[in-house]
Design a protein around this motif. Structure first.
Motif, PDB file in Angstrom:
ATOM      1  N   THR A   1       0.845  -1.188   0.000  1.00 28.29           N
ATOM      2  CA  THR A   1       0.000   0.000   0.000  1.00 28.29           C
ATOM      3  C   THR A   1       0.878   1.236   0.000  1.00 28.29           C
ATOM      4  O   THR A   1       1.894   1.285   0.700  1.00 28.29           O
ATOM      5  CB  THR A   1      -0.904   0.024   1.249  1.00 28.29           C
ATOM      6  OG1 THR A   1      -1.685  -1.160   1.302  1.00 28.29           O
ATOM      7  CG2 THR A   1      -1.826   1.232   1.223  1.00 28.29           C
TER       8      THR A   1
ATOM      9  N   THR B   1      -3.196  -1.506  -3.282  1.00 30.09           N
ATOM     10  CA  THR B   1      -4.487  -0.931  -2.913  1.00 30.09           C
ATOM     11  C   THR B   1      -4.506   0.568  -3.157  1.00 30.09           C
ATOM     12  O   THR B   1      -3.476   1.244  -3.090  1.00 30.09           O
ATOM     13  CB  THR B   1      -4.811  -1.204  -1.436  1.00 30.09           C
ATOM     14  OG1 THR B   1      -3.795  -0.618  -0.620  1.00 30.09           O
ATOM     15  CG2 THR B   1      -4.866  -2.692  -1.166  1.00 30.09           C
TER      16      THR B   1
ATOM     17  N   SER C   1      -7.530   4.123  -2.953  1.00 31.38           N
ATOM     18  CA  SER C   1      -8.830   4.590  -2.487  1.00 31.38           C
ATOM     19  C   SER C   1      -9.484   5.416  -3.585  1.00 31.38           C
ATOM     20  O   SER C   1      -8.878   6.356  -4.106  1.00 31.38           O
ATOM     21  CB  SER C   1      -8.660   5.437  -1.218  1.00 31.38           C
ATOM     22  OG  SER C   1      -9.899   5.845  -0.703  1.00 31.38           O
TER      23      SER C   1
ATOM     24  N   HIS D   1     -12.623   1.486  -1.030  1.00 32.43           N
ATOM     25  CA  HIS D   1     -11.233   1.059  -0.946  1.00 32.43           C
ATOM     26  C   HIS D   1     -11.074  -0.124  -1.912  1.00 32.43           C
ATOM     27  O   HIS D   1     -11.806  -1.102  -1.827  1.00 32.43           O
ATOM     28  CB  HIS D   1     -10.907   0.637   0.487  1.00 32.43           C
ATOM     29  CG  HIS D   1      -9.493   0.204   0.673  1.00 32.43           C
ATOM     30  ND1 HIS D   1      -8.455   1.098   0.781  1.00 32.43           N
ATOM     31  CD2 HIS D   1      -8.938  -1.027   0.751  1.00 32.43           C
ATOM     32  CE1 HIS D   1      -7.333   0.434   0.932  1.00 32.43           C
ATOM     33  NE2 HIS D   1      -7.598  -0.851   0.918  1.00 32.43           N
TER      34      HIS D   1
ATOM     35  N   THR E   1      -8.679  -3.008  -3.943  1.00 31.67           N
ATOM     36  CA  THR E   1      -7.459  -3.790  -4.066  1.00 31.67           C
ATOM     37  C   THR E   1      -7.346  -4.297  -5.500  1.00 31.67           C
ATOM     38  O   THR E   1      -8.212  -5.039  -5.974  1.00 31.67           O
ATOM     39  CB  THR E   1      -7.455  -4.981  -3.099  1.00 31.67           C
ATOM     40  OG1 THR E   1      -7.468  -4.507  -1.746  1.00 31.67           O
ATOM     41  CG2 THR E   1      -6.215  -5.842  -3.305  1.00 31.67           C
TER      42      THR E   1
ATOM     43  N   ARG F   1     -15.254  -1.943   0.562  1.00 30.40           N
ATOM     44  CA  ARG F   1     -14.005  -2.354  -0.078  1.00 30.40           C
ATOM     45  C   ARG F   1     -14.261  -3.520  -1.020  1.00 30.40           C
ATOM     46  O   ARG F   1     -15.119  -4.361  -0.775  1.00 30.40           O
ATOM     47  CB  ARG F   1     -12.933  -2.726   0.948  1.00 30.40           C
ATOM     48  CG  ARG F   1     -13.344  -3.751   1.988  1.00 30.40           C
ATOM     49  CD  ARG F   1     -12.280  -3.876   3.073  1.00 30.40           C
ATOM     50  NE  ARG F   1     -12.710  -4.687   4.188  1.00 30.40           N
ATOM     51  CZ  ARG F   1     -12.421  -5.978   4.333  1.00 30.40           C
ATOM     52  NH1 ARG F   1     -11.684  -6.596   3.426  1.00 30.40           N
ATOM     53  NH2 ARG F   1     -12.852  -6.647   5.382  1.00 30.40           N
TER      54      ARG F   1
ATOM     55  N   GLN G   1      -8.530   2.331   4.719  1.00 32.26           N
ATOM     56  CA  GLN G   1      -8.089   0.939   4.703  1.00 32.26           C
ATOM     57  C   GLN G   1      -8.331   0.325   6.080  1.00 32.26           C
ATOM     58  O   GLN G   1      -7.531   0.459   6.992  1.00 32.26           O
ATOM     59  CB  GLN G   1      -6.602   0.843   4.329  1.00 32.26           C
ATOM     60  CG  GLN G   1      -6.132  -0.591   4.131  1.00 32.26           C
ATOM     61  CD  GLN G   1      -4.681  -0.660   3.713  1.00 32.26           C
ATOM     62  OE1 GLN G   1      -3.851   0.097   4.215  1.00 32.26           O
ATOM     63  NE2 GLN G   1      -4.355  -1.554   2.804  1.00 32.26           N
TER      64      GLN G   1
ATOM     65  N   PRO H   1      -5.879  -4.002   6.423  1.00 32.50           N
ATOM     66  CA  PRO H   1      -4.685  -4.106   5.575  1.00 32.50           C
ATOM     67  C   PRO H   1      -4.214  -5.531   5.320  1.00 32.50           C
ATOM     68  O   PRO H   1      -3.555  -5.797   4.309  1.00 32.50           O
ATOM     69  CB  PRO H   1      -3.623  -3.326   6.365  1.00 32.50           C
ATOM     70  CG  PRO H   1      -4.390  -2.436   7.280  1.00 32.50           C
ATOM     71  CD  PRO H   1      -5.639  -3.181   7.618  1.00 32.50           C
TER      72      PRO H   1
END
Length: 417
Positions: A52, A158, A160, A167, A169, A185, A228, A231
């Protein structure tokens, strides 16, 4: 078939603080050389790599050369060992005036300058130089090669989304794998590009947002550490059976010994506090959550544990043993003069013993080699102090089954960018 262990590497965000990660990885690579023979070292120690923000850049650089782990770590170390701020953002007077000075002016005189739409700075600093560094440092076209050689199972970074508020990934894998979605997310499978790295490392307000997607599905993204809440989740979803987690502060740091002040906090102090919340707190909370789940599962009978989708996860967390804010305070003068002048306007550069001095904020922007070298040295020392734990985590030093070497391929160009 040559395979890598399902050990996940999780690299958190933190701007210039990510130099600490490189020191940790360098010490692990050296320890690996000490205890394993050349044949055993052909195996990449991390089958799953997740990053990240600045950790995403380190993660992608490692992933692109997963078939030569030790050489890749040394290239990373050389880059961070010789870092200058000019490699990340415009630090000359003209560049600072065109971005930061205009941005601060807009905050103070926005009611007046909105008539002139040409004056619409997007961030405090212009990170255009980072584009060129990524081109040299992260050859993403090699990812299909390391996937084909089974030296890497998955890479994830990742970001945003400013457009959707989610969020996201972004991940790529050697074998088919379904995406996942949770509250606020989600994941998207596809090739990882430099645009994903620019987005993941776009510190809010400091660096401009990055655009990802095609003509019909494009969206603007910022730093992946924002919003996040989990994580560790990407590495677990990608199949990691154990995790090496490298933090960038707070988890192992000693408590602050600064005297408190009754004076009103400076903008730099507030910004540093906000940065810590963005980059540091979520990882610490997620690690604690994982440890609680492990303890709970250990109390369950075997038959009950088999009926739950949860599973215990072995982990090793390595985080700074010293306060990185204090280290940054010793190197404030290393910042280029135009950047120092700009940051002084928000409170960076006061007494180094006072939180109002802004060293917390500066610790994320000090891409200067005296600072990054000290962080790398700290990372190496922290690994050496926990040598036995590292050996136990990787099960190095025990007799291991011999493995076939990876398929022959073209020599890698691992010269310093």
């Amino acid at each position: 078939m040559y395979e890598t262990p399902l050990t996940g590497l999780v690299l958190s965000g933190g701007g210039a603080r990510a130099a600490y990660q490189v020191g940790v990885l360098r010490a692990i690579a050296r320890l690996r050389r000490d205890v394993l023979d050349a044949r055993e070292r052909q195996r990449n120690p991390f089958g799953i790599i997740v990053g990240t923000s600045a950790g995403a850049i380190n993660a992608a650089a490692l992933a692109c050369h997963a078939d030569r782990f030790e050489a890749a770590v040394e290239v990373l170390a050389k880059v961070w060992d010789g870092f200058r701020a000019e490699q990340i953002y415009r630090a000359d007077s003209l560049g600072v005036i065109r971005s930061g000075a205009q941005w601060l002016t807009m905050l103070s005189l926005g009611w007046l300058i909105t008539r002139w739409r040409k004056l619409r700075p997007r961030s405090l600093l212009d990170n255009e130089p980072l584009h060129g560094l990524l081109q040299r440092m992260v050859p993403v076209d090699r990812l299909p090669i390391v996937f084909a050689r089974r030296q890497l199972h998955a890479l994830a970074v990742t970001a945003s989304s400013y457009s959707s508020g989610q969020h996201v990934t972004f991940f790529d894998t050697a074998a088919p794998l379904d995406s996942w979605q949770r509250s606020q997310r989600r994941s998207v499978r596809g090739s990882i590009t430099h645009a994903h790295l620019l987005a993941s490392s776009a510190i809010p307000f400091v660096f401009p947002a990055a655009r990802i997607g095609g003509e019909h599905d494009a969206a603007w993204y910022g730093d992946g550490s924002m919003r996040q809440t989990a994580p560790l989740s990407p590495a677990i979803h990608l199949g990691a059976q154990r995790l090496l987690i490298i933090g960038a502060g707070r988890m192992h740091e000693p408590p602050s010994e600064r005297s408190t002040s009754n004076g009103y906090p400076s903008l730099a102090q507030i910004a540093g506090h906000a940065m810590a919340n963005i980059f540091l707190d979520a990882l610490a909370v997620d690690v604690e959550r994982m440890q609680r789940i492990n303890r709970t599962l250990a109390l369950l009978p075997d038959d009950v544990r088999q009926d739950t989708p949860l599973r215990p996860l072995e982990s090793l967390v390595i985080a700074p043993s010293q306060r990185l804010d204090d280290i940054a305070a010793r190197h404030l003068n290393c910042l280029p003069a135009p950047v120092r002048t700009l940051l002084r306007g928000v409170g960076v550069g006061g007494s180094t013993g006072d939180a109002r001095g802004g060293s917390a904020l500066a610790s994320y922007l000090l891409f200067e080699c005296p600072y990054t070298r000290e962080l790398m040295a700290l990372g190496e020392a922290d690994v050496q102090a926990r040598r036995d734990e590292v050996l136990q985590f990787f099960a190095w030093g025990r007799s291991t089954r011999a493995t076939a070497p990876p398929p022959a391929g073209a020599e890698l160009d691992l010269e310093l960018p």
